[in-house]
Design an enzyme around this catalytic site. Sequence first.
Site, mmCIF file in Angstrom:
data_model
loop_
_atom_site.group_PDB
_atom_site.id
_atom_site.type_symbol
_atom_site.label_atom_id
_atom_site.label_comp_id
_atom_site.label_asym_id
_atom_site.label_seq_id
_atom_site.Cartn_x
_atom_site.Cartn_y
_atom_site.Cartn_z
ATOM 1 N N HIS A 1 -6.382 -7.248 -0.226
ATOM 2 C CA HIS A 1 -6.551 -5.849 -0.604
ATOM 3 C C HIS A 1 -5.732 -5.530 -1.855
ATOM 4 O O HIS A 1 -4.642 -6.072 -2.049
ATOM 5 C CB HIS A 1 -6.091 -4.930 0.526
ATOM 6 C CG HIS A 1 -6.775 -5.190 1.835
ATOM 7 N ND1 HIS A 1 -6.241 -6.028 2.793
ATOM 8 C CD2 HIS A 1 -7.938 -4.729 2.332
ATOM 9 C CE1 HIS A 1 -7.049 -6.069 3.845
ATOM 10 N NE2 HIS A 1 -8.089 -5.292 3.585
ATOM 11 N N ASP B 1 -2.961 -10.594 -2.480
ATOM 12 C CA ASP B 1 -3.451 -10.150 -1.180
ATOM 13 C C ASP B 1 -4.951 -9.876 -1.243
ATOM 14 O O ASP B 1 -5.506 -9.599 -2.314
ATOM 15 C CB ASP B 1 -2.702 -8.867 -0.796
ATOM 16 C CG ASP B 1 -2.922 -8.432 0.633
ATOM 17 O OD1 ASP B 1 -2.084 -8.762 1.475
ATOM 18 O OD2 ASP B 1 -3.932 -7.752 0.903
ATOM 19 N N ASP C 1 -4.347 -12.840 3.838
ATOM 20 C CA ASP C 1 -5.589 -12.313 4.406
ATOM 21 C C ASP C 1 -6.814 -12.598 3.542
ATOM 22 O O ASP C 1 -7.935 -12.250 3.920
ATOM 23 C CB ASP C 1 -5.487 -10.818 4.707
ATOM 24 C CG ASP C 1 -4.819 -10.020 3.613
ATOM 25 O OD1 ASP C 1 -4.416 -10.613 2.593
ATOM 26 O OD2 ASP C 1 -4.689 -8.793 3.772
ATOM 27 N N HIS D 1 0.814 -1.211 0.000
ATOM 28 C CA HIS D 1 0.000 0.000 0.000
ATOM 29 C C HIS D 1 0.856 1.273 0.000
ATOM 30 O O HIS D 1 0.305 2.378 -0.040
ATOM 31 C CB HIS D 1 -0.932 0.025 1.207
ATOM 32 C CG HIS D 1 -1.967 -1.051 1.199
ATOM 33 N ND1 HIS D 1 -2.803 -1.276 0.123
ATOM 34 C CD2 HIS D 1 -2.294 -1.983 2.142
ATOM 35 C CE1 HIS D 1 -3.608 -2.298 0.405
ATOM 36 N NE2 HIS D 1 -3.310 -2.740 1.612
#
Length: 342
Positions: free
Chosen positions: A195, A193, A282, A158
């Site tokens: 996200h 991931d 995740d 990120h």
Amino acid sequence: MKTFYAEEQKRHDPKAFLSSGAAQPNPEQPERVERLLAGAKAAGCEIVRPRNHGLGPVAAVHTPEYLHFLEHIYARWQRIEGASVEVIPNIHPIARSGSYPASAVGQAGYHMADTACPISGETWQSALWSAWSAVEAAEAVMSGASAAYALCRPPGHHAFADVAGGFCFINNSAVAAQVLRRTASRVAILDVDLHHGNGTQGIFYARPDVLTVSLHADPVRFYPFFWGHADERGEGAGLGYNFNLPLPRKSTDAAFLQALEVAFQRVRAFSPDALVVALGLDAFEGDPFGGLSVTTPGFARIGEAIAKLGLSTVIVQEGGYLCDELGDNLTAFLTGFGSKSR
């Protein structure tokens, strides 16, 4: 397979973040390292400490302005009367093309996208050692290893060239890709991931030498909200070199693996010399974020499928938060990858 990790990566210990406006314990905890190390060892990995690689590999993907901020902001913040224990922004610019603030408060808002990446006195060194783990894994692959695993914590995908966000400070996957570019004419980054890897996308969005592909929960109602949509294809020379595959919430193994096959088509068409896998665990059905529903056997199948690409591969740890199966999920992925790799 070698796993690269340094104990300094545990020292970053964020206390809180805001979720839907409410203060919550920060889920990016040092204990993640113990679970992941156990998972890597169970997969038969050799744990190796990386070397100090200096700022060069990090500065290749991050601006000097931003790196100076990360190194010095905590000390500056502590000189503010009544300031919080950790650096947490409380103001953000609506545009970032204007003047650069001189104050610590203004710079925190400029360089930190959200409240999920608080900076303490240990953050800078932890983030550097995390990045150096990615550098060492990339250099191992460049030296002939078919694959290497970088246990990067804090994570990185990120983080933009000059912005921290979502628990991330230095973009480890981008650092690894840039190191690989020393000998590889083209590098692909495959982000699995939960996200979207918005920082990785941002760093390479205008470049044709690094293909960025991301599978993730649809951001229309999920972090990072503003990036990760299917119509984001790159810009300028990088147009067509970014590929997003947003998935419906709670997608299971079958849907994830089906999307992965679509991702592989784009990777094969790019014909990279090396691959970086931004490995988020995740997407697991029992992860605290609860966005997708991949199972532990599903991670083994994901690892097997990626290994069949037959590319020299750097596996960089991204998300995956505290649950009983965290280490098992890493073991499953690495074992699955190893069973099908060259």
